[in-house]
Design an enzyme around this catalytic site. Structure first.
Site, PDB file in Angstrom:
ATOM      1  N   ASP A 601       0.832  -1.219   0.000  1.00 51.74           N
ATOM      2  CA  ASP A 601       0.000   0.000   0.000  1.00 51.74           C
ATOM      3  C   ASP A 601       0.856   1.253   0.000  1.00 51.74           C
ATOM      4  O   ASP A 601       1.765   1.381   0.814  1.00 51.74           O
ATOM      5  CB  ASP A 601      -0.874   0.035   1.259  1.00 51.74           C
ATOM      6  CG  ASP A 601      -1.952  -1.034   1.241  1.00 51.74           C
ATOM      7  OD1 ASP A 601      -2.433  -1.378   0.151  1.00 51.74           O
ATOM      8  OD2 ASP A 601      -2.316  -1.518   2.332  1.00 51.74           O
ATOM      9  N   GLU A 607       1.122  12.572  -1.028  1.00 57.66           N
ATOM     10  CA  GLU A 607       1.269  13.635  -0.020  1.00 57.66           C
ATOM     11  C   GLU A 607       2.722  13.941   0.307  1.00 57.66           C
ATOM     12  O   GLU A 607       3.009  14.954   0.935  1.00 57.66           O
ATOM     13  CB  GLU A 607       0.447  13.329   1.225  1.00 57.66           C
ATOM     14  CG  GLU A 607       1.030  12.243   2.090  1.00 57.66           C
ATOM     15  CD  GLU A 607       0.117  11.886   3.247  1.00 57.66           C
ATOM     16  OE1 GLU A 607      -1.040  11.539   3.002  1.00 57.66           O
ATOM     17  OE2 GLU A 607       0.586  11.934   4.391  1.00 57.66           O
ATOM     18  N   HIS A 696     -16.238   4.986   2.790  1.00 61.38           N
ATOM     19  CA  HIS A 696     -16.321   5.943   3.892  1.00 61.38           C
ATOM     20  C   HIS A 696     -17.754   6.185   4.348  1.00 61.38           C
ATOM     21  O   HIS A 696     -17.988   6.933   5.279  1.00 61.38           O
ATOM     22  CB  HIS A 696     -15.673   7.264   3.477  1.00 61.38           C
ATOM     23  CG  HIS A 696     -14.251   7.064   3.043  1.00 61.38           C
ATOM     24  ND1 HIS A 696     -13.921   6.816   1.729  1.00 61.38           N
ATOM     25  CD2 HIS A 696     -13.099   7.014   3.738  1.00 61.38           C
ATOM     26  CE1 HIS A 696     -12.607   6.638   1.649  1.00 61.38           C
ATOM     27  NE2 HIS A 696     -12.085   6.754   2.850  1.00 61.38           N
TER      28      HIS A 696
HETATM   29  N1  GLN Z   1      -4.584  -2.229   3.417  1.00 59.06           N
HETATM   30  C1  GLN Z   1      -5.089  -1.104   4.129  1.00 59.06           C
HETATM   31  C2  GLN Z   1      -6.518  -1.375   4.552  1.00 59.06           C
HETATM   32  O1  GLN Z   1      -7.184  -2.099   3.857  1.00 59.06           O
HETATM   33  C3  GLN Z   1      -5.060   0.155   3.277  1.00 59.06           C
HETATM   34  C4  GLN Z   1      -5.494   1.368   4.045  1.00 59.06           C
HETATM   35  C5  GLN Z   1      -5.344   2.664   3.285  1.00 59.06           C
HETATM   36  O2  GLN Z   1      -5.322   2.707   2.087  1.00 59.06           O
HETATM   37  N2  GLN Z   1      -5.272   3.768   3.949  1.00 59.06           N
HETATM   38  O3  GLN Z   1      -6.981  -0.851   5.532  1.00 59.06           O
END
Ligand code: GLN
Ligand code: ZN
Length: 759
Positions: A601, A607, A696
């Site tokens: 990830d 950022e 979200h």
């Molecule tokens: N692998 C993480 C999750 O599924 C990725 C979180 C993220 O992208 N901030 O929570």
């Protein structure tokens, strides 16, 4: 080289630009959350806030700071406060004076209304609420908070220098509603600011700190003229303005900044030490220079030799009366104080300075305190000599890296053939981003284990049963590539950092991320190395439970770097590559354990971008190489995934392509069209999972909604390129929502396969 004492001036004035708001024990957080949940009254909350302000003013005064800020405090966010101040809160929340509940309605989502959008404050991890500019804004000025804080401090015998976000930073950080051009509001914004200044003049305020960090970025068209117009009006009052820039050099905006004719200019000398001479030489005859030489956004002690030589250079050019010692930026971005840290290694603690300790540094520098200078030299020397920060093995590994360490053995076009044959996945494979619901139960077990109320055996047995349940759920839902669910992880950075050498953890080193939300970033103090595997045990266990492919989940080098306090004694790039080496070992171990799909990830890749475009290329180059270093050692048949979120990808798409991940999943559900347009423009070569629903929100989207997004994706991508997944991890969702949404998602993929037969 030390500087001879005889050349020290007597004393320089000192300033602070902003103090952490939460309180030593995060009192504000708990007061806010208590109020939101109905457990505390408004009066209670406001009392806590008032007490914190008083404490913070008094400790700054007691430390010996001459310019103590007010109005840097906020119940939620200083950008929202600035909107309240000039009467420019978004129309959709109603008009009239902003009550406490309306203030929080703008900041926090509720059943009735979506809050204002939130985004990162420049390149920090603080999030502000994005102004919504539109024609109908009222601009009914409300200086009550500003004036009240000024008076509160005066009651304590403390004369403060109020902080206000400048008109151009405020305008340019906002978004125009439905294409509205924010700068067209300039005349109305200026008259609102003039009204504010008239109020402050009536209160006999001598100085105002006016924050224009936007001057440290590449200004958009029209901004320079807008600056001139605004400041011509704002410098008419008797109030002296400290035009405050931070987070990067003023650079090409220097002539403009000087021309604005404010009484002083503040520069960030930590981020851009080279600008001192040029700025000092460019100032107008009476302009004061505020020298930001104590880092406001990292936790390390200041090198007093460097800082005093900058201050002396400034004094030589401008004279003692025109130089002020200050932190580089507000101290909002560092924890409150070091005193409550009892578990940090003693030696490391000697190299750290949090907000309160930074105030002492500023004062010591302002008075050229010879004892403090000597003590600082000792601490710096101790840090430089420390063997604990250097790992010769890691250094030599980095030194001997070759081109082949940064490239997969075969190109994507060939790898994909092998992966297709070996993994046997259908067209439009379905998967998730890694985490499954972190229920109250999971958190309860973790806390119990951490505090010794649950044995490791009990805790691990619980994790195994959670993993097993999660796998059965995924099989029932019909997902193609499974994950173990990440139940063992408290946080995607801290989990890894706890295994790695070179990281330390504070007990109370909280910094505000947004509103009441605080994070406790790990401190990277030494070379990073991986003594043992971090994820293999759980991933291997998960793999043993199913015949479907299991995806291993890692956090990428740049994200670990970005979400930690990074050491400042070696370049960020070196630390990123050290983390990448550690991850490479993990990737190899996962592969050896039979894991053929590994996701790394990198949500924080974007950022990390420098504020100025001219510096983007250099950053992206080493950041992309860090990812490639971590992931390139695997066999061609092993599939590397990555995931990114919270960002506009269009301007860094070439860098994203250069990661050469076999598959990338992205958070796009909220702006699917924009992302796909970028893919069309750049022709992304590898496989992509454009998130088909927004995790979200608790809403469960139906199949047709997700199918529609996939149909759009099919217009710009080849069918073999497309993966089907949500737009981020599911840790904040409940199980019923998760199962329902993923089931619909799998139906959408099935429909797509059915209609693509023969492609
Ligand atoms: N692998 C993480 C999750 O599924 C990725 C979180 C993220 O992208 N901030 O929570
Ligand atoms: Zn994400």
């Amino acid at each position: 080289m030390a500087i001879p004492e005889s050349t020290y001036p007597s004393k320089l004035k000192t300033a602070n630009l902003g103090f952490p708001r939460m309180g030593r024990e995060r009192e504000l957080k708990f007061a806010l959350e208590g109020y939101w949940s109905g457990k505390r009254t408004a009066e209670d909350l406001l009392n806590v806030a008032r007490t914190l302000r008083a404490e913070h003013w008094c400790l700054q005064k007691a430390a010996g700071i001459d310019f103590v800020p007010s109005n840097d405090f906020s119940l939620y966010d200083h950008v929202l406060d600035a909107l309240v101040l000039i009467g420019a809160t978004p129309e959709r929340f109603g008009a009239g004076p902003v009550t406490l509940d309306r203030y929080f309605a703008m900041a926090r989502n509720s059943r009735e209304q979506t809050a204002m959008e939130m985004t990162k404050w420049f390149d920090t991890n603080y999030h502000y609420l994005v102004p919504e500019w539109s024609e109908g804004l009222a601009f009914t000025v409300d200086p009550s908070k500003l004036v009240a804080e000024l008076r509160e401090a005066r009651e304590l015998g403390i004369e403060t220098r109020p902080v206000i976000i400048g008109p151009l930073t405020l305008l340019l950080l906002g978004k125009g509603v439905r294409g509205f051009a924010p700068l067209t509001l300039l005349p109305r914004v200026i008259s609102a600011y003039r009204e504010v200044f008239a109020q402050l003049a009536a209160e006999d305020v001598a100085w105002v700190q006016i924050d224009e960090p936007i001057l440290a970025t590449d200004l958009p068209e029209g901004a320079a003229d807008a600056f001139r117009t605004a400041y011509a009006a704002l410098t008419e009052t008797p109030i002296k303005l400290m035009l405050t820039t931070y987070f990067d050099a003023i650079g090409s905006n220097l002539p403009l900044a000087v021309e604005l004719g404010t009484a002083g200019i503040h520069i960030d000398l930590v981020r851009a030490p080279e600008q001192l001479q040029t700025v000092a030489e460019s100032l107008k005859p009476k302009q004061v220079l505020s020298v930001g030489c104590v880092e406001g956004r990292n936790v390390w002690l200041t090198n007093f030799v460097h800082a005093t030589s900058s201050l002396l250079a400034a004094v030589a050019l401008l004279g003692e009366d025109r130089v002020i010692v200050a932190p580089s930026s507000s101290l909002l971005h560092v924890p409150h104080d070091l005193r409550s840290e009892s578990k940090l290694p003693k030696r490391l603690a000697g190299w750290l300075r949090f907000a309160e300790e930074k105030l002492s540094e500023i004062v010591a520098l302002g008075s050229f305190d010879t004892h403090a200078i000597a003590a600082n030299a000792e601490a710096i020397a101790d840090r430089e000599a420390a063997e604990t920060t250097v790992n010769p093995k890691v250094r030599s590994q980095i030194a001997s890296l070759e081109a082949k360490d940064f490239a997969r053995a075969a190109v994507y076009a060939d790898r994909t053939q092998i992966q297709r044959a070996e993994l046997g996945l259908p067209l439009f494979p379905t998967t998730t981003i890694g985490s499954f619901p972190q229920t109250a139960e999971v958190r309860k077990h973790r806390a119990a284990h951490k505090h010794g109320h649950e044995t490791t055996e009990q805790y691990e047995a619980y994790l195994r049963s959670s993993i097993e349940d999660c796998i059965r759920q995924q099989e029932t839902i019909g997902l193609d590539v499974l994950v173990h669910g990440e139940f063992e992880r408290n946080d995607m950075v801290e989990y890894f950092a706890e295994f790695l050498d070179g990281f330390a953890f504070t007990e109370n080193g909280w910094v505000q991320s947004y509103g009441s939300r605080c994070v406790k970033p790990p401190v990277i103090y030494g070379d990073v190395a991986r003594p043992r595997s971090m994820t293999v045990k759980w991933t291997e266990y998960a793999r043993s439970l199913t015949s479907r492919p299991m995806k291993g989940m890692l956090t990428g080098p740049i994200t670990i770097l970005q979400w930690s306090f990074v050491r400042n004694d070696i370049p960020r790039k070196d630390t990123a590559w050290q983390i990448a080496l550690a991850l490479r070992d993990e990737v190899r171990d996962l592969e050896a354990a039979g894991i053929r799909i590994i996701q790394v990830d990198e949500p924080a890749l974007r950022e990390g971008l420098p504020l100025r475009r001219a510096n983007w290329h250099a950053y992206l180059e080493w950041a992309v190489m860090a990812f490639r270093l971590a992931t390139s050692s695997v066999c061609n048949g092993t599939q590397i995934h990555t995931h990114m979120c919270y960002c506009e990808f269009d301007d860094i798409l070439p860098a994203i392509a250069a990661l050469d991940a076999d598959v990338i999943s992205m958070e796009t559900a909220r702006s699917q069209m924009e992302l796909l347009e970028a893919f069309r423009a750049h022709g992304y070569p590898n496989e992509i999972g454009p998130g088909v629903y927004d995790i979200h929100s608790p809403r469960v989207p139906d199949t047709s909604e997700m199918k529609k997004l996939l149909d759009l994706a099919l217009q710009v991508l080849k069918p073999e390129q497309i993966w089907v997944n949500p737009d981020c991890g599911l840790k904040t969702r409940t199980w019923p929502e998760t199962v329902a949404a993923l089931t619909n998602m799998c139906h959408a993929a099935a429909q797509l396969r059915a209609s693509s037969v023969g492609v």
